[in-house]
Design a protein around this motif. Structure first.
Motif, short mmCIF file in Angstrom:
data_model
loop_
_atom_site.label_atom_id
_atom_site.label_comp_id
_atom_site.label_asym_id
_atom_site.label_seq_id
_atom_site.Cartn_x
_atom_site.Cartn_y
_atom_site.Cartn_z
N VAL A 136 -10.22 -3.22 -7.56
CA VAL A 136 -10.16 -4.68 -7.42
C VAL A 136 -10.70 -5.06 -6.05
CG1 VAL A 136 -7.79 -4.65 -6.55
CG2 VAL A 136 -8.66 -6.70 -7.70
N GLN A 137 -11.25 -6.23 -5.95
CA GLN A 137 -11.75 -6.70 -4.66
C GLN A 137 -10.61 -7.25 -3.82
OE1 GLN A 137 -14.90 -9.53 -5.48
NE2 GLN A 137 -16.45 -7.91 -5.32
N ALA A 138 -10.82 -7.21 -2.53
CA ALA A 138 -9.84 -7.77 -1.61
C ALA A 138 -9.55 -9.22 -1.97
CB ALA A 138 -10.33 -7.66 -0.17
N GLY A 139 -8.26 -9.57 -1.93
CA GLY A 139 -7.84 -10.91 -2.32
C GLY A 139 -7.46 -11.03 -3.77
N GLY A 140 -7.78 -10.01 -4.54
CA GLY A 140 -7.50 -10.04 -5.96
C GLY A 140 -6.08 -9.61 -6.29
N SER A 141 -5.82 -9.50 -7.60
CA SER A 141 -4.49 -9.16 -8.10
C SER A 141 -4.58 -8.06 -9.14
CB SER A 141 -3.83 -10.39 -8.74
OG SER A 141 -3.66 -11.42 -7.81
N LEU A 142 -3.49 -7.33 -9.25
CA LEU A 142 -3.32 -6.34 -10.31
C LEU A 142 -1.86 -6.35 -10.72
CD1 LEU A 142 -5.23 -3.07 -9.25
CD2 LEU A 142 -5.74 -4.53 -11.22
N ARG A 143 -1.60 -5.98 -11.96
CA ARG A 143 -0.23 -5.79 -12.40
C ARG A 143 -0.08 -4.37 -12.92
NH1 ARG A 143 3.61 -8.61 -16.99
NH2 ARG A 143 2.31 -7.40 -18.41
N LEU A 144 0.80 -3.64 -12.28
CA LEU A 144 1.11 -2.29 -12.72
C LEU A 144 2.30 -2.33 -13.67
CD1 LEU A 144 0.85 -0.32 -9.36
CD2 LEU A 144 -0.97 -0.94 -10.97
N SER A 145 2.29 -1.43 -14.62
CA SER A 145 3.40 -1.28 -15.55
C SER A 145 3.90 0.15 -15.49
CB SER A 145 2.97 -1.61 -16.97
OG SER A 145 2.50 -2.93 -17.09
N CYS A 146 5.17 0.31 -15.78
CA CYS A 146 5.76 1.65 -15.86
C CYS A 146 6.66 1.66 -17.08
CB CYS A 146 6.53 1.97 -14.60
SG CYS A 146 7.46 3.52 -14.67
N ALA A 147 6.27 2.41 -18.08
CA ALA A 147 7.03 2.51 -19.31
C ALA A 147 7.96 3.71 -19.24
CB ALA A 147 6.09 2.64 -20.50
N ALA A 148 9.21 3.49 -19.59
CA ALA A 148 10.21 4.54 -19.52
C ALA A 148 10.68 4.93 -20.92
CB ALA A 148 11.40 4.08 -18.70
N SER A 176 -5.32 -6.11 -0.26
CA SER A 176 -6.23 -5.76 0.82
C SER A 176 -6.56 -4.27 0.72
CB SER A 176 -5.60 -6.07 2.18
OG SER A 176 -4.65 -5.08 2.51
N PRO A 177 -7.61 -3.83 1.41
CA PRO A 177 -7.94 -2.40 1.38
C PRO A 177 -6.77 -1.51 1.82
CG PRO A 177 -9.80 -3.62 2.21
CD PRO A 177 -8.68 -4.62 2.07
N ASP A 178 -5.88 -2.05 2.64
CA ASP A 178 -4.71 -1.27 3.07
C ASP A 178 -3.76 -0.96 1.93
OD1 ASP A 178 -4.41 -2.89 6.33
OD2 ASP A 178 -5.61 -1.17 5.67
#
Length: 123
Positions: free
Chosen positions: A12-24, A86-88
């Motif tokens: 993703v580019q800086a400033g963007g968003s992501l949603r992670l999921s974790c299925a149990a 951010s890249p960090d």
């Protein structure tokens, strides 16, 4: 035993968003505090966020105000919404399940870990 599988990582580019999921799967998901950690290349594992079985939350300083952790006990899934990336923030992100503390923030306080999902933020 609890099995955890993360998904949703990517580029993703800086400033963007992501949603992670974790299925149990396995033991009763709702009994566990669910945490997110990350590890960047050459760095130590870092606590990101945790959500208790009562849905109280706690965040690491570096993500506070940008990331949101939530859980859906009916779907046995925990989420990490990541905004203003951010890249960090580039790292492998891991989810973990712990039953001994309400809001565990240290790796040893967790009992089960997923395999991780990679997040890369380009500048």
């Amino acid at each position: 035993q609890v099995q955890l599988v993360e998904s949703g990582g990517g580029l993703v580019q800086a400033g963007g968003s992501l949603r992670l999921s974790c299925a149990a799967s396995g033991r009763t998901f709702s009994n566990y505090a669910m945490g997110w950690f990350r590890q960047a290349p050459g760095k130590e594992r870092e606590f990101v966020a945790v959500v208790s079985w009562l849905r109280s939350t706690y965040y690491g300083d570096s993500v506070k105000g940008r990331f949101t952790v939530s859980r859906d006990n009916a779907k046995n899934t925990v989420y990490l919404q990541m905004n203003s990336l951010s890249p960090d923030d580039t790292a492998v992100y891991y989810c973990a399940a712990g039953s001994r503390l309400t809001l565990p923030r240290r790796g040893p306080d967790y009992d089960y870990w997923g395999q991780g999902t990679e997040v890369t933020v380009s500048s």
